[in-house]
Write an enzyme that holds these catalytic residues in place. Structure first.
Site, PDB file in Angstrom:
ATOM      1  N   HIS A 199       0.996  -1.281   0.057  1.00  0.00           N
ATOM      2  CA  HIS A 199      -0.031   0.129  -0.010  1.00  0.00           C
ATOM      3  C   HIS A 199       1.004   1.234   0.112  1.00  0.00           C
ATOM      4  O   HIS A 199       1.613   1.544   1.021  1.00  0.00           O
ATOM      5  CB  HIS A 199      -1.001   0.044   1.180  1.00  0.00           C
ATOM      6  CG  HIS A 199      -1.998   1.149   1.265  1.00  0.00           C
ATOM      7  ND1 HIS A 199      -3.221   0.923   1.544  1.00  0.00           N
ATOM      8  CD2 HIS A 199      -1.710   2.492   1.318  1.00  0.00           C
ATOM      9  CE1 HIS A 199      -3.957   2.321   1.509  1.00  0.00           C
ATOM     10  NE2 HIS A 199      -2.760   3.151   1.262  1.00  0.00           N
ATOM     11  N   HIS A 225       1.508   5.477  -1.656  1.00  0.00           N
ATOM     12  CA  HIS A 225       1.139   6.453  -2.747  1.00  0.00           C
ATOM     13  C   HIS A 225       2.325   7.217  -3.165  1.00  0.00           C
ATOM     14  O   HIS A 225       3.293   7.775  -2.476  1.00  0.00           O
ATOM     15  CB  HIS A 225       0.232   7.729  -1.867  1.00  0.00           C
ATOM     16  CG  HIS A 225      -0.883   7.112  -1.268  1.00  0.00           C
ATOM     17  ND1 HIS A 225      -2.193   7.060  -1.600  1.00  0.00           N
ATOM     18  CD2 HIS A 225      -1.162   6.426   0.001  1.00  0.00           C
ATOM     19  CE1 HIS A 225      -2.908   6.494  -0.900  1.00  0.00           C
ATOM     20  NE2 HIS A 225      -2.332   6.365   0.289  1.00  0.00           N
ATOM     21  N   LYS A 272      -9.560  -0.475  -5.525  1.00  0.00           N
ATOM     22  CA  LYS A 272      -9.539   0.413  -4.175  1.00  0.00           C
ATOM     23  C   LYS A 272     -10.885   0.925  -3.734  1.00  0.00           C
ATOM     24  O   LYS A 272     -11.487   1.855  -4.608  1.00  0.00           O
ATOM     25  CB  LYS A 272      -8.718   1.314  -3.970  1.00  0.00           C
ATOM     26  CG  LYS A 272      -8.332   2.041  -3.042  1.00  0.00           C
ATOM     27  CD  LYS A 272      -7.814   1.194  -1.801  1.00  0.00           C
ATOM     28  CE  LYS A 272      -7.944   2.075  -0.074  1.00  0.00           C
ATOM     29  NZ  LYS A 272      -6.553   2.574  -0.067  1.00  0.00           N
ATOM     30  N   HIS A 326     -10.543   1.110   2.285  1.00  0.00           N
ATOM     31  CA  HIS A 326     -10.285   2.024   3.250  1.00  0.00           C
ATOM     32  C   HIS A 326     -11.386   1.952   4.216  1.00  0.00           C
ATOM     33  O   HIS A 326     -12.348   2.530   3.823  1.00  0.00           O
ATOM     34  CB  HIS A 326     -10.010   3.399   2.677  1.00  0.00           C
ATOM     35  CG  HIS A 326      -9.717   4.604   3.578  1.00  0.00           C
ATOM     36  ND1 HIS A 326      -8.526   5.162   3.563  1.00  0.00           N
ATOM     37  CD2 HIS A 326     -10.445   4.951   4.543  1.00  0.00           C
ATOM     38  CE1 HIS A 326      -8.693   6.117   4.566  1.00  0.00           C
ATOM     39  NE2 HIS A 326      -9.867   5.802   5.178  1.00  0.00           N
ATOM     40  N   HIS A 363      -4.511  -0.491   6.191  1.00  0.00           N
ATOM     41  CA  HIS A 363      -3.824   0.461   7.241  1.00  0.00           C
ATOM     42  C   HIS A 363      -4.838   0.321   8.536  1.00  0.00           C
ATOM     43  O   HIS A 363      -5.487   1.354   8.959  1.00  0.00           O
ATOM     44  CB  HIS A 363      -3.731   1.855   6.841  1.00  0.00           C
ATOM     45  CG  HIS A 363      -4.642   2.509   5.905  1.00  0.00           C
ATOM     46  ND1 HIS A 363      -6.256   2.437   6.134  1.00  0.00           N
ATOM     47  CD2 HIS A 363      -4.782   3.184   4.830  1.00  0.00           C
ATOM     48  CE1 HIS A 363      -6.898   3.064   5.361  1.00  0.00           C
ATOM     49  NE2 HIS A 363      -5.759   3.453   4.393  1.00  0.00           N
ATOM     50  N   ASP A 396       1.405   2.668   3.436  1.00  0.00           N
ATOM     51  CA  ASP A 396       0.777   3.955   3.470  1.00  0.00           C
ATOM     52  C   ASP A 396       1.400   5.179   3.491  1.00  0.00           C
ATOM     53  O   ASP A 396       1.143   6.102   3.885  1.00  0.00           O
ATOM     54  CB  ASP A 396      -0.604   3.789   4.347  1.00  0.00           C
ATOM     55  CG  ASP A 396      -1.548   4.891   3.947  1.00  0.00           C
ATOM     56  OD1 ASP A 396      -1.787   5.201   2.872  1.00  0.00           O
ATOM     57  OD2 ASP A 396      -2.398   5.306   4.923  1.00  0.00           O
TER      58      ASP A 396
HETATM   59  C1  NCD Z   1      -3.512   9.071   1.893  1.00  0.00           C
HETATM   60  C2  NCD Z   1      -3.293  10.118   0.885  1.00  0.00           C
HETATM   61  O1  NCD Z   1      -2.748  11.209   1.330  1.00  0.00           O
HETATM   62  O2  NCD Z   1      -3.291   9.862  -0.388  1.00  0.00           O
HETATM   63  N1  NCD Z   1      -3.517   9.701   3.308  1.00  0.00           N
HETATM   64  C3  NCD Z   1      -3.576   8.974   4.512  1.00  0.00           C
HETATM   65  O3  NCD Z   1      -3.378   9.714   5.254  1.00  0.00           O
HETATM   66  N2  NCD Z   1      -3.376   7.691   4.382  1.00  0.00           N
HETATM   67  C4  NCD Z   1      -5.008   8.369   1.554  1.00  0.00           C
HETATM   68  C5  NCD Z   1      -5.300   7.083   2.332  1.00  0.00           C
HETATM   69  O4  NCD Z   1      -4.609   6.072   2.217  1.00  0.00           O
HETATM   70  O5  NCD Z   1      -5.936   7.489   3.289  1.00  0.00           O
HETATM   71 ZN    ZN Z   2      -3.377   5.105   1.542  1.00  0.00          ZN
END
Ligand code: NCD
Ligand code: ZN
Length: 349
Positions: free
Chosen positions: A15, A17, A101, A138, A176, A249
Site C-alpha cells: 500500500h 502513494h 480500491k 479504506h 492500514h 501507506d
Molecule cells: C492518503 C493520501 O494522502 O493519499 N492519506 C493518508 O492519510 N493515509 C490516503 C489514504 O490512504 O487514506
Molecule cells: Zn493510503
C-alpha cells in the site's frame, strides 16, 4: 558487542502513494530502494478509473525506476459508482491490475469520487468475486455524525460485516488498520480477509499527534489511535499470523499543505520504511518474524512468487534529512533531522 545484522528476503509494500509528476523521482527512488514490488494506490486527482490511465501512470512510474533496481509497480483501479463490471473482466483478461480500491466518499485525500452508496457497486463486486480480483478497503465511515476516532469501528459494523456476508468468496484487504477492533475483526474472519499495517500506526498514538501541540506531520487517515490500539496492532504484526502484512501507506504532501490551515492526512515514511518496521519488531523482541510479515504474507495472498533478492538490515545509526525538495515545494519526511537506529541495504543477485 557487535551491532546486530539481519538478512531478509526483499520485502514488498502492499500500500503506497507515489503521487505523480514532480513527486515521482523521489517517491519511486525511495520505494525502489527497499521493495521488490509495491501496490500503487490510485487516488490521483483525477483518480485512476480506466485501464489506459493506469497503464500511462505505470509508464511514468517506471521512467523513474533506478538502474539496476528490482522494482515492479503493481497497479490498482479506483472504484467509483459509475464503474462497469465489464471493466473488471477486461482488467482480469489483460492482467496487470492487482486490486480495486474502495474509498468511501470523503473519507480521505482525493476520495470525493469514491463510493457513497456501497450497493451502487455491488455488480462490480460480484464480478470481482467471480474473477478473484481483491477489493482493497479504506475502512472508515465518512459520516459526519460519526466521531473521527470511531469511524473504523463503525465501518466494520455498518459496511464490512454485511459486505463480507453478501460476497462470501470475495478476497478483501482491510487497509492500514488502526484499532484493536479491526485486529479482532480480521482475526475472526476466514482467510480471504487480510489487513495491512503501517509503520506509523505501529509506532505512534494520537497523543503524539495531538497532545501538547498539534503535529500536522503525524496527521493521517485513519487518525492515530490510543495506546491500547497500538499494542493490539503490534501484537498482530509480530504474531506471525499470515493475515497481517506490510503496507506503508507512505503518503507525501507538500510542507506548505501540511502546515496550512487545512492539513491533508498522510505521512511520508518511504525513505525509512524498513528501518521503522525493524524498530517495532526489535522492541517487541520478535525480529525473527519481520521477514514473514514484510516479505512472505502479502506475496502469498496476492498469489505472487516471493522475491529472490535479499536485503540487509544493520544496527547503524544515521541521520534522516530534514526535508526533501520536490519541484518548488518541500516535503517533511517522518523523523526528518533525527537519527534512526537501523540501516537497510539491498543485495542484488
Ligand atoms: C492518503 C493520501 O494522502 O493519499 N492519506 C493518508 O492519510 N493515509 C490516503 C489514504 O490512504 O487514506
Ligand atoms: Zn493510503
Amino acid at each position: 558487542m557487535t551491532p546486530q545484522t539481519i538478512t531478509l528476503t526483499q520485502p514488498d509494500d502492499w500500500h503506497v502513494h507515489l503521487r505523480d509528476g514532480v513527486w515521482l523521482p523521489l517517491t519511486v527512488l525511495h520505494s525502489a530502494r527497499y521493495f521488490g514490488r509495491a501496490l500503487i494506490m490510485p487516488n490521483l486527482d483525477p483518480p485512476l478509473t480506466t485501464l489506459p490511465k493506469v497503464a500511462a501512470y505505470m509508464k511514468r512510474i517506471l521512467a523513474h525506476k533506478p538502474k539496476g533496481a528490482h522494482f515492479q509497480p503493481l497497479m490498482t483501479l479506483y472504484l467509483t459508482e459509475g464503474m462497469k463490471p465489464d471493466l473488471i473482466k477486461e482488467a482480469r483478461m489483460r492482467g496487470g491490475i492487482y486490486g480495486v480500491k474502495l474509498y468511501p466518499a470523503f473519507a480521505t485525500t482525493h476520495s470525493t469520487k469514491g463510493v457513497a452508496n456501497i450497493k451502487a457497486v455491488y455488480s462490480v463486486l460480484e464480478t470481482m468475486q467471480e474473477v478473484g480480483l481483491p477489493l482493497l478497503v479504506h475502512g472508515e465511515l465518512s459520516d459526519s455524525t460519526v466521531d473521527v476516532f470511531d469511524r473504523e469501528a463503525c465501518f466494520i459494523e455498518r459496511v464490512f460485516i454485511p459486505l463480507l456476508k453478501d460476497f462470501p468468496e470475495l478476497k478483501v484487504v482491510f487497509e492500514h488498520i488502526s484499532t484493536k477492533v479491526a485486529v479482532d475483526f480480521v482475526k475472526s474472519e476466514r482467510e480471504r480477509l487480510r489487513a495491512t499495517l503501517t509503520a506509523h500506526h505501529l509506532l505512534y498514538t494520537r497523543s503524539d499527534c495531538l497532545a501538547h501541540e498539534f503535529n500536522p506531520h503525524l496527521y493521517c487517515a485513519p487518525i492515530l489511535k490510543r495506546a491500547s490500539d497500538r499494542r493490539a496492532l503490534i501484537e498482530a504484526a509480530t504474531s506471525g499470523n499470515p493475515k497481517f502484512f506490510l503496507g506503508t501507506d507512505s503518503a507525501p504532501h507538500a510542507r506548505r499543505q501540511k502546515e496550512s490551515g487545512c492539513t491533508k492526512p498522510g505521512i511520508y515514511t518511504a525513505h525509512i520504511a524498513l528501518e521503522l518496521y525493524a524498530e517495532v519488531f526489535e522492541a517487541a523482541g520478535k525480529l525473527e518474524r519481520l521477514e514473514a510479515f514484510a516479505s512472505f504474507h502479502g506475496a502469498d495472498f496476492y498469489g505472487l512468487p516471493r522475491n529472490r533478492q535479499k536485503i540487509i538490515l544493520s544496527q547503524q545509526s544515521w541521520k534522516v534529512p530534514l526535508q526533501y525538495r520536490i519541484g518548488n515545494e518541500t516535503l517533511v519526511p517522518l523523523r526528518g533531522g533525527t537519527s534512526v537506529r537501523w540501516k537497510c541495504r539491498i543485495l542484488f543477485q
